[in-house]
Design a protein around this motif. Structure first.
Motif, PDB file in Angstrom:
ATOM      1  N   GLU A   1      11.745  -2.953  -0.480  1.00 46.54           N
ATOM      2  CA  GLU A   1      11.210  -4.192   0.084  1.00 46.54           C
ATOM      3  C   GLU A   1      11.424  -4.295   1.590  1.00 46.54           C
ATOM      4  O   GLU A   1      10.760  -5.082   2.269  1.00 46.54           O
TER       5      GLU A   1
ATOM      6  N   SER B   1      16.404  -0.711   0.249  1.00 49.59           N
ATOM      7  CA  SER B   1      15.535  -1.179  -0.825  1.00 49.59           C
ATOM      8  C   SER B   1      14.091  -1.014  -0.344  1.00 49.59           C
ATOM      9  O   SER B   1      13.815  -1.161   0.857  1.00 49.59           O
TER      10      SER B   1
ATOM     11  N   ASP C   1       8.237  -3.658   3.398  1.00 49.22           N
ATOM     12  CA  ASP C   1       7.224  -4.698   3.200  1.00 49.22           C
ATOM     13  C   ASP C   1       7.561  -5.946   3.996  1.00 49.22           C
ATOM     14  O   ASP C   1       6.668  -6.627   4.519  1.00 49.22           O
ATOM     15  N   GLU C   2       8.851  -6.248   4.105  1.00 50.59           N
ATOM     16  CA  GLU C   2       9.270  -7.460   4.790  1.00 50.59           C
ATOM     17  C   GLU C   2       9.162  -7.332   6.307  1.00 50.59           C
ATOM     18  O   GLU C   2       9.061  -8.342   7.005  1.00 50.59           O
TER      19      GLU C   2
ATOM     20  N   ARG D   1      17.970   3.766  -8.532  1.00 46.93           N
ATOM     21  CA  ARG D   1      16.752   3.458  -7.791  1.00 46.93           C
ATOM     22  C   ARG D   1      16.046   4.722  -7.344  1.00 46.93           C
ATOM     23  O   ARG D   1      14.816   4.822  -7.424  1.00 46.93           O
TER      24      ARG D   1
ATOM     25  N   LYS E   1       6.905  -5.109   8.187  1.00 47.12           N
ATOM     26  CA  LYS E   1       5.811  -4.173   8.415  1.00 47.12           C
ATOM     27  C   LYS E   1       5.539  -3.930   9.894  1.00 47.12           C
ATOM     28  O   LYS E   1       5.189  -2.823  10.300  1.00 47.12           O
TER      29      LYS E   1
END
Length: 240
Positions: free
Chosen positions: A153, A151, A156-157, A228, A159
């Motif tokens: 994310e 995913s 981002d989670e 996706r 980095k």
């Protein structure tokens, strides 16, 4: 209190303080405070492990395209996971409106190789002899656990654990030349096409196998993954 007693007490306190600092890894030498080398070496080792590359990118510097203004041209590269863990990857580009990748992201198992196809629209040059491009592609990676579903994310989670594998610069090739790079490009594109055809056969083979409860769940996951990927391609990928 006499001065010689005060001096004796102060010396004992100073000695106890220095002993405690030695235990904590701090040394005094010529008035300079130094930290134990073992702790600093440990920090360096951690930084090295965090920035170690996990993917072998081929080609690793330049991404070649045929120079055909007004047309869509293609290139290809391979990503090989050289680590012992699954690795998530994704592409970023400074030209998301004129380029798209297939696939733009995913997870590569340990030791496996993925072939990526990049399609780019070549704009008409402002000057007759202009064949240079400022477009670039960045490949970033993230080590993940076995069984992790991809995913966006994830990056981002975590980095602080994302590694820049390579930044590739777009280079145009003259279609009329006999450059060895053109032969390499044709070979990569042929391999990418063969990989895509093999991937298309998988759903057909699955449909011939009787479905079970687990099989239905896997099919649903595969459909969600394809949706996706399609959405990411429509959005044109991430920007540098």
């Amino acid at each position: 209190m006499p001065w010689w007693q005060r001096e004796s007490i102060e010396q004992r306190q100073l000695g106890a303080g220095i002993q405690q600092q030695h235990q904590n890894g701090v040394h005094h030498q010529n008035g300079v405070v130094e930290v134990k080398k073992s702790s600093s070496m440990s920090a360096v080792a951690k930084v090295f492990l965090a920035t170690k590359r996990r993917l072998r990118v081929d080609p690793n510097r330049k991404l070649h395209f045929l120079y055909e203004p007004g047309k869509q041209v293609s290139s290809a590269l391979t990503l090989k996971n050289t680590s012992r863990s699954p690795v998530a990857f994704k592409f970023q580009t400074n030209a998301p409106k004129s380029c798209f990748m297939r696939p733009p992201s995913g997870i590569i198992p340990p030791g496996d190789t993925t072939i990526i196809t990049i399609v780019k629209f070549v704009e008409q040059p402002e000057h007759d002899q202009e064949k240079k491009s400022k477009d670039k592609f960045k490949v970033v990676s993230l080590k993940v656990k076995q069984g992790t579903e991809f995913s966006p994310e994830l990056f981002d989670e975590q980095k602080e654990f994302v590694v820049v594998e390579r930044v590739l610069r777009v280079v145009f090739l003259d279609p009329q030349s006999q450059s060895s790079e053109i032969e390499k490009l044709k070979k990569r594109l042929a391999e990418a096409e063969a990989a895509q055809q093999a991937q298309k056969k998988l759903p057909e083979e699955r449909s011939q196998v009787p479905s079970t409860a687990g099989g239905v769940l896997e099919d649903w996951k595969e459909q969600q993954k394809e949706k996706r990927l399609a959405k990411q391609q429509v959005e044109g990928g991430d920007s540098l």
